[in-house]
Design an enzyme around this catalytic site. Structure first.
Site, PDB file in Angstrom:
ATOM      1  N   ASP A 132       0.807  -1.219   0.000  1.00 23.81           N
ATOM      2  CA  ASP A 132       0.000   0.000   0.000  1.00 23.81           C
ATOM      3  C   ASP A 132       0.846   1.277   0.000  1.00 23.81           C
ATOM      4  O   ASP A 132       0.409   2.308   0.491  1.00 23.81           O
ATOM      5  CB  ASP A 132      -0.941  -0.018   1.225  1.00 23.81           C
ATOM      6  CG  ASP A 132      -2.018   1.048   1.146  1.00 23.81           C
ATOM      7  OD1 ASP A 132      -2.402   1.420   0.024  1.00 23.81           O
ATOM      8  OD2 ASP A 132      -2.457   1.526   2.204  1.00 23.81           O
ATOM      9  N   CYS A 192     -23.959  -1.735   3.572  1.00 24.80           N
ATOM     10  CA  CYS A 192     -22.813  -0.827   3.665  1.00 24.80           C
ATOM     11  C   CYS A 192     -23.172   0.564   3.163  1.00 24.80           C
ATOM     12  O   CYS A 192     -22.765   1.574   3.756  1.00 24.80           O
ATOM     13  CB  CYS A 192     -21.623  -1.391   2.904  1.00 24.80           C
ATOM     14  SG  CYS A 192     -21.911  -1.685   1.134  1.00 24.80           S
ATOM     15  N   CYS A 196     -23.544   4.435   5.700  1.00 27.30           N
ATOM     16  CA  CYS A 196     -22.582   5.535   5.600  1.00 27.30           C
ATOM     17  C   CYS A 196     -23.166   6.828   6.168  1.00 27.30           C
ATOM     18  O   CYS A 196     -24.191   7.316   5.697  1.00 27.30           O
ATOM     19  CB  CYS A 196     -22.184   5.751   4.144  1.00 27.30           C
ATOM     20  SG  CYS A 196     -20.984   7.091   3.931  1.00 27.30           S
ATOM     21  N   CYS A 239     -13.169   5.414   9.829  1.00 32.90           N
ATOM     22  CA  CYS A 239     -14.583   5.086   9.995  1.00 32.90           C
ATOM     23  C   CYS A 239     -14.772   3.637   9.574  1.00 32.90           C
ATOM     24  O   CYS A 239     -14.271   3.233   8.526  1.00 32.90           O
ATOM     25  CB  CYS A 239     -15.449   6.019   9.158  1.00 32.90           C
ATOM     26  SG  CYS A 239     -17.222   5.675   9.237  1.00 32.90           S
ATOM     27  N   CYS A 242     -19.248   1.141   7.160  1.00 30.60           N
ATOM     28  CA  CYS A 242     -19.594   0.339   5.985  1.00 30.60           C
ATOM     29  C   CYS A 242     -18.978  -1.052   6.057  1.00 30.60           C
ATOM     30  O   CYS A 242     -19.504  -2.004   5.465  1.00 30.60           O
ATOM     31  CB  CYS A 242     -19.194   1.050   4.694  1.00 30.60           C
ATOM     32  SG  CYS A 242     -17.420   1.263   4.459  1.00 30.60           S
TER      33      CYS A 242
END
Length: 379
Positions: A132, A192, A196, A239, A242
């Site tokens: 990543d 999901c 949100c 967060c 989701c």
């Protein structure tokens, strides 16, 4: 070649990976086109690196033309319980599950290098390792390798591990037999998307990062757009909504890697304690944590937005103290928090006293923006 794959899978398991699968890195795909549309629509927000590296991100061979095989590895970071009820304590901060232990980049990278070294030695082929940190699209590769699929929330989703997998990739210049790709298994479910808080999904399988609380708490450098501040609740880093509501998590298990285990400070930390952090203490507290990357000022900005949402009058003193902070970003967030917590008359008096001594135009604009209602609910 099957014995090589079996050997690599066994070694990957020894190194702590929960899944190891193989995909072609050279076959064509449509992921690059989807990414181009995402950037063209401006949905990447301030993540300018996505635009500057767009051509290299389009396909693995656009970054390394010798790439033939991708070995995609997953490490489970599943929590021990559903994390979302933690947000019911509005005087505590909520930190995303992925950031509660050591930085996964550091946990995974050394082990990937070990595995890649064995692969290179066995095949006498060049290899490259990714966690990543380079322009490589790991999630499409993971789906091609059969680890899971990109769900309607655009994150990788696994039938075995739910939503909780860290990914690492080894690109190899040799051809290795690929595994079967995974297909999408979301069906008609929209859990999901419905969960949100900021409605960041314009459509299934599409994300507008500019509305995403993970993006805002981590990548966005300045003051947030006002419309999202109250929606963050107590979320101060990332967060999970989701991810955590997905029905596929019923098959997930808690992470077995001890370095990914949640630290005490990362579970319901008191907002008053976090608001008191100076830069050296912040760096010590979040040493080896991904949270350290955003810096103290951005983190305390997030804390102040959560304080403004807390409804806790005991946190007024924490916010008021930060009106004298050295960072305009922090001072401006303190203004917003106070506009939510104090009565209209008291806020007006505070604004009058503070405006005269404030030399940053951005903070002055924050003072002028909020006019609390008589009930004390401003912003």
């Amino acid at each position: 070649m099957s014995d090589l794959r079996d050997t690599l899978r066994a070694k990957a398991a020894e190194l702590g990976f929960d899944v190891c699968r193989f995909a072609s890195a050279s076959d064509p795909w449509s992921a690059g086109e989807r990414l181009a549309h995402f950037v063209e629509a401006g949905r990447h927000g301030e993540m300018g690196w996505m635009e500057t590296t767009l051509e290299r991100r389009a396909h693995p061979t656009a970054m390394w033309d010798a790439a033939r095989t991708a070995i995609v590895l997953g490490m489970n970071y599943g929590p021990e319980h559903d994390p979302l009820p933690e947000m019911e304590d509005r005087s505590a901060g909520y930190i995303s599950v992925y950031a509660r232990g050591d930085d996964y980049h550091e946990v995974i990278k050394g082990r990937l290098k070990t595995l890649a070294g064995q692969l290179a030695s066995r095949l006498s082929a060049e290899v490259k390792v990714f966690v990543d940190t380079a322009p490589l699209m790991e999630k499409p590769l993971a789906q091609r390798a059969g680890l899971g699929w990109q769900g309607k929330h655009t994150n990788l989703l696994s039938r075995e591990h739910g939503n909780w997998l860290f990914l690492g990739v080894i690109l190899c210049a040799a051809d290795i037999e690929p595994d079967a790709a995974e297909t999408e298994h979301c069906g008609s479910c929209t859990a999901c998307l419905d969960a949100c808080p900021t409605k960041a999904f314009p459509a299934p399988f599409q994300l507008d990062a500019r509305r995403c609380l993970s993006y805002l708490t981590i990548e966005h450098a300045g003051p947030w757009p006002v419309e999202f501040r109250a929606l963050t609740g107590s979320r101060i880093y990332g967060c999970d909504d989701c991810l955590a509501v997905c029905p596929w998590n019923k098959f997930a298990v808690a992470a077995r890697e001890t370095r990914l285990a949640a630290r005490d400070i990362s579970i319901s930390p008191r907002l008053a304690d976090l608001a008191a952090l100076d830069d050296p203490t912040f760096r010590i507290l979040f040493s080896k944590s991904p949270i350290k990357r955003i810096g103290r000022d951005r983190f305390v900005r997030n804390v102040l937005y959560a304080i403004g949402n807390s409804g806790d009058a005991d946190l007024v003193a924490s916010a008021e103290r930060l009106l004298d902070d050295g960072s305009p970003l922090v001072r401006g967030a303190a203004v917003w928090a106070l506009s939510r917590l104090v009565e209209a008359e008291a806020f007006a008096e505070l604004r009058e006293a503070r405006l005269a001594g404030e030399d940053d135009e951005g903070v002055r604009a924050e003072w002028r923006l909020y006019s609390p209602s008589p009930s004390g609910e401003g912003g």
